[in-house]
Design a protein around this motif. Structure first.
Motif, PDB file in Angstrom:
ATOM      1  N   LEU A   1       0.831  -1.207   0.000  1.00 45.70           N
ATOM      2  CA  LEU A   1       0.000   0.000   0.000  1.00 45.70           C
ATOM      3  C   LEU A   1       0.866   1.257   0.000  1.00 45.70           C
ATOM      4  O   LEU A   1       0.589   2.224  -0.730  1.00 45.70           O
ATOM      5  CB  LEU A   1      -0.914  -0.002   1.223  1.00 45.70           C
ATOM      6  N   GLY A   2       1.913   1.260   0.820  1.00 39.20           N
ATOM      7  CA  GLY A   2       2.797   2.415   0.877  1.00 39.20           C
ATOM      8  C   GLY A   2       3.500   2.667  -0.445  1.00 39.20           C
ATOM      9  O   GLY A   2       3.554   3.803  -0.933  1.00 39.20           O
ATOM     10  N   PHE A   3       4.022   1.598  -1.043  1.00 40.44           N
ATOM     11  CA  PHE A   3       4.776   1.729  -2.287  1.00 40.44           C
ATOM     12  C   PHE A   3       3.909   2.294  -3.407  1.00 40.44           C
ATOM     13  O   PHE A   3       4.267   3.278  -4.066  1.00 40.44           O
ATOM     14  CB  PHE A   3       5.343   0.362  -2.693  1.00 40.44           C
ATOM     15  N   TYR A   4       2.736   1.684  -3.613  1.00 37.84           N
ATOM     16  CA  TYR A   4       1.911   2.103  -4.744  1.00 37.84           C
ATOM     17  C   TYR A   4       1.187   3.418  -4.483  1.00 37.84           C
ATOM     18  O   TYR A   4       0.908   4.171  -5.423  1.00 37.84           O
ATOM     19  CB  TYR A   4       0.924   1.000  -5.113  1.00 37.84           C
ATOM     20  N   THR A   5       0.887   3.720  -3.227  1.00 40.02           N
ATOM     21  CA  THR A   5       0.278   5.013  -2.923  1.00 40.02           C
ATOM     22  C   THR A   5       1.241   6.141  -3.262  1.00 40.02           C
ATOM     23  O   THR A   5       0.842   7.174  -3.830  1.00 40.02           O
ATOM     24  CB  THR A   5      -0.130   5.097  -1.440  1.00 40.02           C
TER      25      THR A   5
ATOM     26  N   GLY B   1       0.413   7.913  -6.683  1.00 38.58           N
ATOM     27  CA  GLY B   1      -0.283   9.120  -6.238  1.00 38.58           C
ATOM     28  C   GLY B   1       0.436  10.386  -6.673  1.00 38.58           C
ATOM     29  O   GLY B   1       1.574  10.364  -7.161  1.00 38.58           O
ATOM     30  N   ARG B   2      -0.261  11.480  -6.472  1.00 43.18           N
ATOM     31  CA  ARG B   2       0.305  12.787  -6.800  1.00 43.18           C
ATOM     32  C   ARG B   2       0.039  13.752  -5.647  1.00 43.18           C
ATOM     33  O   ARG B   2      -1.020  13.738  -5.054  1.00 43.18           O
ATOM     34  CB  ARG B   2      -0.323  13.348  -8.084  1.00 43.18           C
ATOM     35  N   GLY B   3       1.041  14.581  -5.377  1.00 41.73           N
ATOM     36  CA  GLY B   3       0.856  15.600  -4.362  1.00 41.73           C
ATOM     37  C   GLY B   3       1.238  15.137  -2.964  1.00 41.73           C
ATOM     38  O   GLY B   3       1.551  13.966  -2.715  1.00 41.73           O
ATOM     39  N   SER B   4       1.191  16.094  -2.046  1.00 45.34           N
ATOM     40  CA  SER B   4       1.642  15.849  -0.678  1.00 45.34           C
ATOM     41  C   SER B   4       0.721  14.906   0.086  1.00 45.34           C
ATOM     42  O   SER B   4       1.164  14.181   0.981  1.00 45.34           O
ATOM     43  CB  SER B   4       1.750  17.184   0.072  1.00 45.34           C
ATOM     44  N   THR B   5      -0.573  14.901  -0.248  1.00 44.04           N
ATOM     45  CA  THR B   5      -1.514  14.031   0.473  1.00 44.04           C
ATOM     46  C   THR B   5      -1.192  12.565   0.233  1.00 44.04           C
ATOM     47  O   THR B   5      -1.154  11.763   1.183  1.00 44.04           O
ATOM     48  CB  THR B   5      -2.960  14.322   0.034  1.00 44.04           C
ATOM     49  N   ALA B   6      -0.957  12.209  -1.034  1.00 39.78           N
ATOM     50  CA  ALA B   6      -0.610  10.820  -1.363  1.00 39.78           C
ATOM     51  C   ALA B   6       0.712  10.435  -0.711  1.00 39.78           C
ATOM     52  O   ALA B   6       0.863   9.319  -0.192  1.00 39.78           O
ATOM     53  CB  ALA B   6      -0.530  10.640  -2.873  1.00 39.78           C
ATOM     54  N   LEU B   7       1.674  11.348  -0.714  1.00 40.89           N
ATOM     55  CA  LEU B   7       2.972  11.075  -0.095  1.00 40.89           C
ATOM     56  C   LEU B   7       2.811  10.823   1.395  1.00 40.89           C
ATOM     57  O   LEU B   7       3.372   9.865   1.942  1.00 40.89           O
ATOM     58  CB  LEU B   7       3.926  12.247  -0.338  1.00 40.89           C
ATOM     59  N   LYS B   8       2.031  11.675   2.058  1.00 40.68           N
ATOM     60  CA  LYS B   8       1.828  11.522   3.497  1.00 40.68           C
ATOM     61  C   LYS B   8       1.121  10.206   3.819  1.00 40.68           C
ATOM     62  O   LYS B   8       1.485   9.501   4.763  1.00 40.68           O
ATOM     63  CB  LYS B   8       1.010  12.701   4.025  1.00 40.68           C
ATOM     64  N   THR B   9       0.120   9.861   3.018  1.00 41.91           N
ATOM     65  CA  THR B   9      -0.607   8.613   3.242  1.00 41.91           C
ATOM     66  C   THR B   9       0.302   7.413   3.036  1.00 41.91           C
ATOM     67  O   THR B   9       0.322   6.480   3.846  1.00 41.91           O
ATOM     68  CB  THR B   9      -1.815   8.523   2.285  1.00 41.91           C
ATOM     69  N   GLY B  10       1.069   7.438   1.954  1.00 41.45           N
ATOM     70  CA  GLY B  10       1.977   6.334   1.666  1.00 41.45           C
ATOM     71  C   GLY B  10       3.032   6.151   2.738  1.00 41.45           C
ATOM     72  O   GLY B  10       3.326   5.023   3.159  1.00 41.45           O
ATOM     73  N   GLU B  11       3.613   7.251   3.188  1.00 40.34           N
ATOM     74  CA  GLU B  11       4.632   7.154   4.242  1.00 40.34           C
ATOM     75  C   GLU B  11       4.011   6.678   5.551  1.00 40.34           C
ATOM     76  O   GLU B  11       4.676   6.015   6.350  1.00 40.34           O
ATOM     77  CB  GLU B  11       5.327   8.506   4.411  1.00 40.34           C
TER      78      GLU B  11
ATOM     79  N   SER C   1      12.765  -4.747   5.429  1.00 43.56           N
ATOM     80  CA  SER C   1      11.899  -4.761   4.250  1.00 43.56           C
ATOM     81  C   SER C   1      11.149  -3.435   4.113  1.00 43.56           C
ATOM     82  O   SER C   1      10.987  -2.912   3.000  1.00 43.56           O
ATOM     83  CB  SER C   1      10.894  -5.913   4.352  1.00 43.56           C
ATOM     84  N   ALA C   2      10.695  -2.889   5.244  1.00 46.41           N
ATOM     85  CA  ALA C   2       9.968  -1.620   5.205  1.00 46.41           C
ATOM     86  C   ALA C   2      10.878  -0.471   4.768  1.00 46.41           C
ATOM     87  O   ALA C   2      10.495   0.362   3.938  1.00 46.41           O
ATOM     88  CB  ALA C   2       9.364  -1.325   6.573  1.00 46.41           C
ATOM     89  N   GLN C   3      12.101  -0.433   5.297  1.00 47.25           N
ATOM     90  CA  GLN C   3      13.017   0.654   4.945  1.00 47.25           C
ATOM     91  C   GLN C   3      13.408   0.602   3.471  1.00 47.25           C
ATOM     92  O   GLN C   3      13.395   1.628   2.771  1.00 47.25           O
ATOM     93  CB  GLN C   3      14.282   0.592   5.819  1.00 47.25           C
ATOM     94  N   ILE C   4      13.712  -0.585   2.968  1.00 43.73           N
ATOM     95  CA  ILE C   4      14.127  -0.691   1.566  1.00 43.73           C
ATOM     96  C   ILE C   4      12.931  -0.483   0.629  1.00 43.73           C
ATOM     97  O   ILE C   4      13.061   0.126  -0.441  1.00 43.73           O
ATOM     98  CB  ILE C   4      14.811  -2.052   1.328  1.00 43.73           C
ATOM     99  N   GLY C   5      11.761  -0.959   1.021  1.00 42.51           N
ATOM    100  CA  GLY C   5      10.569  -0.695   0.229  1.00 42.51           C
ATOM    101  C   GLY C   5      10.234   0.786   0.189  1.00 42.51           C
ATOM    102  O   GLY C   5       9.835   1.328  -0.851  1.00 42.51           O
ATOM    103  N   TRP C   6      10.374   1.453   1.320  1.00 41.44           N
ATOM    104  CA  TRP C   6      10.136   2.900   1.419  1.00 41.44           C
ATOM    105  C   TRP C   6      11.107   3.640   0.497  1.00 41.44           C
ATOM    106  O   TRP C   6      10.719   4.571  -0.220  1.00 41.44           O
ATOM    107  CB  TRP C   6      10.333   3.319   2.862  1.00 41.44           C
ATOM    108  N   ALA C   7      12.355   3.203   0.502  1.00 35.33           N
ATOM    109  CA  ALA C   7      13.355   3.820  -0.369  1.00 35.33           C
ATOM    110  C   ALA C   7      12.969   3.670  -1.842  1.00 35.33           C
ATOM    111  O   ALA C   7      13.054   4.632  -2.618  1.00 35.33           O
ATOM    112  CB  ALA C   7      14.722   3.179  -0.120  1.00 35.33           C
ATOM    113  N   GLY C   8      12.519   2.479  -2.220  1.00 34.58           N
ATOM    114  CA  GLY C   8      12.132   2.259  -3.609  1.00 34.58           C
ATOM    115  C   GLY C   8      10.949   3.098  -4.030  1.00 34.58           C
ATOM    116  O   GLY C   8      10.860   3.550  -5.178  1.00 34.58           O
ATOM    117  N   ALA C   9      10.032   3.351  -3.101  1.00 28.47           N
ATOM    118  CA  ALA C   9       8.867   4.169  -3.416  1.00 28.47           C
ATOM    119  C   ALA C   9       9.254   5.621  -3.651  1.00 28.47           C
ATOM    120  O   ALA C   9       8.701   6.305  -4.522  1.00 28.47           O
ATOM    121  CB  ALA C   9       7.846   4.064  -2.284  1.00 28.47           C
ATOM    122  N   LEU C  10      10.220   6.122  -2.874  1.00 25.73           N
ATOM    123  CA  LEU C  10      10.610   7.529  -2.955  1.00 25.73           C
ATOM    124  C   LEU C  10      11.629   7.815  -4.051  1.00 25.73           C
ATOM    125  O   LEU C  10      11.781   8.977  -4.456  1.00 25.73           O
ATOM    126  CB  LEU C  10      11.194   7.978  -1.611  1.00 25.73           C
ATOM    127  N   ALA C  11      12.329   6.807  -4.525  1.00 23.06           N
ATOM    128  CA  ALA C  11      13.458   7.008  -5.438  1.00 23.06           C
ATOM    129  C   ALA C  11      13.158   7.887  -6.652  1.00 23.06           C
ATOM    130  O   ALA C  11      13.983   8.733  -7.017  1.00 23.06           O
ATOM    131  CB  ALA C  11      14.000   5.651  -5.885  1.00 23.06           C
TER     132      ALA C  11
END
Length: 286
Positions: free
Chosen positions: A172-176, A180-190, A218-228
């Motif tokens: 959910l975090g990765f694909y959100t 997503g677009r904008g700060s709301t999607a980023l905040k929700t995903g994080e 897994s969470a840290q590396i997945g989070w990194a991949g989402a933000l890259a």
């Protein structure tokens, strides 16, 4: 001697009916718990209702089991078709039939994917977290993000343990973030990733430190991949934290596979983004 009552002129009742009504009026009022005929009727009704509820519940379980079986078959067919596609495309590459074969097998794969998605939506939390996440990933790849998000939320609701919940939250975090677009999607995903990092506070994992390491890395590396793609500096930070955890983790099939995947990102880029590589402060894994 039986009571007699003369019928009054204009009365709607006969003399016999008047006698019966008068007797009923004089009779002492019965409490409902002393009215055996009423109690027997009530018990019969409750028994009938209970039987109907049991029958409906059993029927529901039978329907769910049938849907689960069909869902498993649909996922198996989808996997077989994907393998068949690779085989056929390789077989007919650079021939006059390549385009036709590709179109035919792609249509079949999409049909199987939609069938599985419909069954997954019907099952909801009665399907397994792993199956729902895998199916949602395929749907995101085809651009059906709305259906994929619904399946991932069902996957989260279906989670039976910390590992399942971690898998659903990371997806959910990765694909959100990615879709997503904008700060709301980023905040929700994080927010999803933050929940994944803190699962040891929800579950009693004091006796399972290796599982905690697995979930957090897994969470840290997945989070990194989402933000890259959008914030490489933040991605590098999360990737470094994940690598540090992996470096101290014991040897095992899962950790070895995770370390190999992390090492590959020095070549392909974090999250597969070539322009975002681990920074110099992240020591390579052995």
């Amino acid at each position: 001697m039986p009571e007699t009552i003369e019928q009054q002129p204009g009365s709607p009742f006969t003399s016999e009916e008047a006698i019966v009504l008068k007797a009923l009026a004089r009779a002492p009022e019965k409490r409902w718990w002393c009215d055996y005929r009423f109690l027997i009727a009530l018990c019969a009704f409750l028994l009938s209702l209970f039987t109907s509820l049991i029958s409906a519940y059993v029927s529901h379980l039978r329907d769910v089991h049938d849907q689960q079986s069909r869902f498993t078959v649909a996922l198996g067919a989808l996997q077989d078709l994907n393998l068949k596609r690779v085989e056929l495309l390789k077989q007919y590459r650079n021939t006059v039939y390549e385009g036709q074969v590709s179109e035919l097998i792609t249509t079949q794969v999409n049909d199987a994917l939609h069938t599985a998605a419909e069954l997954g939506l019907q099952l909801g939390t009665n399907a397994s977290t792993t199956d729902l996440v895998g199916l949602a990933t395929r749907l995101y790849d085809t651009g059906e993000s709305a259906t994929a998000e619904k399946l991932l939320k069902f996957a989260l609701g279906a989670a039976q343990n910390a590992n399942d919940e971690s898998l659903a939250l990371r997806a959910l975090g990765f694909y959100t973030i990615r879709m997503g677009r904008g700060s709301t999607a980023l905040k929700t995903g994080e927010g999803y990733f933050e929940r994944a990092l803190d699962l040891d506070q929800k579950y009693d994992l004091a006796d399972h430190p290796h599982l905690v390491a697995w979930i957090r890395s897994s969470a840290q590396i997945g989070w990194a991949g989402a933000l890259a793609p959008t914030d490489c500096a933040a991605a590098q930070k999360h990737f470094g934290k994940g690598v540090k955890i992996l470096a101290g983790a014991p040897k095992s099939v899962n950790f070895d596979r995770a370390r190999a995947g992390a090492k590959q990102q020095w070549i392909t880029g974090i999250g597969g983004v070539p322009g975002c590589r681990p920074d110099a402060g992240t020591p390579p894994l052995p």
